[in-house]
Each structure stands twice: as structure tokens, then as C-alpha cells.
Design a protein around this motif. Structure first.
Motif, short mmCIF file in Angstrom:
data_model
loop_
_atom_site.label_atom_id
_atom_site.label_comp_id
_atom_site.label_asym_id
_atom_site.label_seq_id
_atom_site.Cartn_x
_atom_site.Cartn_y
_atom_site.Cartn_z
N ILE A 1 8.44 9.14 -10.24
CA ILE A 1 9.73 9.60 -9.74
C ILE A 1 10.30 8.48 -8.90
O ILE A 1 9.73 8.11 -7.87
N PHE A 2 11.42 7.91 -9.36
CA PHE A 2 11.96 6.72 -8.72
C PHE A 2 13.41 6.90 -8.33
O PHE A 2 14.15 7.65 -8.98
N PRO A 3 13.86 6.18 -7.28
CA PRO A 3 15.29 6.20 -6.95
C PRO A 3 16.08 5.37 -7.96
O PRO A 3 15.61 4.34 -8.43
N ILE A 4 17.27 5.83 -8.28
CA ILE A 4 18.16 5.16 -9.23
C ILE A 4 19.52 4.99 -8.55
O ILE A 4 20.01 5.90 -7.88
N THR A 5 20.11 3.81 -8.73
CA THR A 5 21.35 3.48 -8.03
C THR A 5 22.55 3.62 -8.97
O THR A 5 22.56 3.04 -10.06
N LEU A 6 23.56 4.35 -8.53
CA LEU A 6 24.81 4.45 -9.29
C LEU A 6 25.66 3.20 -9.05
O LEU A 6 25.72 2.68 -7.94
N THR A 7 26.30 2.72 -10.11
CA THR A 7 27.30 1.66 -9.97
C THR A 7 28.62 2.28 -9.51
O THR A 7 28.74 3.51 -9.38
#
Length: 275
Positions: free
Chosen positions: A132-138
């Protein structure tokens, strides 16, 4: 509500391998039907194992993740059938002003589409990514309706041996595609960040991560001896315990599962009502 209801085709890309993704997709569809009190029906097509491919009689298409290389299938009949379906959906949408057909592509399906449209470099990872990882929105991702109600960064289940890196923004512009999310920045790791979500067109979107993943399925994965050993060997026991403890955190995968695919379905049902 449109009297015909919403017809959804679910394309199973798992090639017979055991997985939790198909259960997660079906649970989201059933919950969406019940919560919105709509006539939603869905059919499952086992593409890679049985060569089953849906026709154009559906309003929305969800294509799953799956094992193996997204490169070695080049030229195989099932892959050609999948690409032809994407072409048919796009042609239909170009020729119909009001009524549209929608597609959501997950993990393996997303990688195949990136290869089809030549939007980046589809490459094998040095090691498996699972957790489970953090994901960054553009910037485009923050404005996209599919992520309405999500945090930035947000958390999701990531499970991949392959990835798409080095976006070709000339190809993006030619296609009219938008990069919506990328892998978290790792300042101590000198590696290209993976593309995590792309809007291929107004109606077709894909994610590298698994928006269908839920705490039940993840717990079953994490409790498997081989999974536990792999995570502990790579990240340490504390990281493994943190993953287990975060499963029921309402701000993590519970939020992601409750927002992204339902937003996709909401768009499809809204389009039907307008038409």
C-alpha cells in the motif's frame, strides 16, 4: 434513470491465476447498484484464458489487472481483440455526440494501452512492487472528476513486476491524453518515477494501481506466507505490520476503493441519463 439501466462488461485479464481483483470489481458494481438503486447488470469475459471479448452492446467496460509480461503478448489474438475493442469504443465515441461508452483499464490492461498508444516505456522492474503506497496526483489529476473526493497524495494497492516510465509528452499531446498520477517521489532513489494513472481520452482512463482492492482481499494476500516473507525481506517486519494495521484506515485504501471506480460509474450513468 434511463430505463435500460447500465450494462457493464468486466474483462478478466488474470489468465486463470487466483486473484482478489475480480471479486473487488464485482463487489464495487454490486454496491454501486444497491446504493444508487439502479438497474446495473454486468457480464464477465475471460479474455486471456478463453478468448472471450465483449461486443459493443455495453455502456461501460472495466478491464482487470493480471500476471505476466505486457510486452510478450504482442501479436497474440487475445491482445489484438482487446486493442480492436478499444479502437471500436473510440470510433463509437467520435461518431456519437450525446451517448458515449466508457472504459476503465487496471494494471496489466493499463500497461497494454500505454504500449498501444506509445505513451511511455513499458519496462520490467528490478524487483516486484507490492503493498500500500502513496500516489501523487498531477495538476491534471487534481482537476479530473475521477479523483473527486480523494486526497493528494492518496493511498492504493500497488502490485507490479512491470511499469510504464519516461512519458512521451509529444505522444500524449497527439493522443489528447493526460497524465493524472505518478509514483511518490523518493529522493534517495535515483530511478524514474512510474506513471500511475492516465486519461487516454475523455471516456477511457487507466490506473497502474488497483482501485478495486479492499481490506478483505489485501489481508488475505498479506497473510500468505510467501507474501509476508517477500515484504519482510525487502522492507522489514515493521513495514509489514504497518501495512496490516493500515488496512482499515478510512483515509487509505478504504477511501480509494469507495471513490475512484464509483466516480467512473457515476460518469457513465450520468451520460446515459443525459442521452
Amino acid at each position: 434513470m434511463d430505463k435500460r439501466g447500465l450494462k457493464v462488461a468486466v474483462i478478466d485479464m488474470n489468465n486463470g491465476a487466483p486473484n482478489q481483483g475480480m471479486r473487488g470489481i464485482q463487489e464495487i458494481l454490486s454496491r454501486f447498484r444497491n446504493e444508487n438503486n439502479i438497474d446495473l447488470t454486468f457480464d464477465i469475459f475471460d479474455l486471456r484464458q478463453k478468448g472471450e471479448i465483449p461486443g459493443m452492446g455495453y455502456d461501460a467496460y472495466i478491464s482487470s489487472g493480471g500476471p505476466g509480461s505486457p510486452v510478450e503478448s504482442k501479436g497474440e489474438k487475445w491482445e489484438n481483440d482487446f486493442f480492436n475493442l478499444l479502437d471500436q469504443i473510440e470510433a463509437f465515441n467520435q461518431n456519437n455526440e450525446e451517448k458515449k461508452k466508457y472504459a476503465f483499464l487496471i494494471c496489466h490492461s493499463f500497461q497494454l494501452a500505454c504500449r498501444k498508444y506509445q505513451l511511455g516505456n513499458v519496462t520490467e522492474r528490478r524487483s516486484n512492487a507490492f503493498g500500500i503506497f502513496p500516489i501523487t496526483l498531477t495538476g491534471d489529476g487534481e482537476q479530473d472528476e475521477i479523483f473527486e473526493g480523494i486526497t493528494n497524495p492518496f493511498y492504493s494497492v500497488d502490485s507490479r513486476d512491470w511499469q510504464v516510465i519516461e512519458p512521451d509528452f509529444v505522444a500524449f499531446e497527439k493522443k489528447g491524453a493526460k497524465l493524472l498520477a505518478i509514483e511518490k517521489e523518493r529522493k534517495h532513489v535515483d530511478l524514474e518515477r512510474c506513471m500511475m494513472s492516465i486519461r487516454f481520452s475523455d471516456e477511457i482512463i487507466g490506473t497502474q494501481f488497483h482501485p478495486e482492492a479492499d481490506p478483505v482481499g489485501m489481508k488475505m494476500y498479506l497473510l500468505q506466507d510467501e507474501r509476508k516473507k517477500a515484504i519482510v525481506d525487502m522492507h522489514g517486519e515493521q513495514k509489514y505490520l504497518d501495512m496490516l494495521n493500515s488496512l482499515d484506515d478510512p483515509a487509505r485504501i478504504v477511501l480509494t476503493q469507495s471513490v475512484i471506480l464509483p466516480n467512473f460509474l457515476q460518469k457513465a450513468i450520468g451520460n446515459l441519463q443525459e442521452a
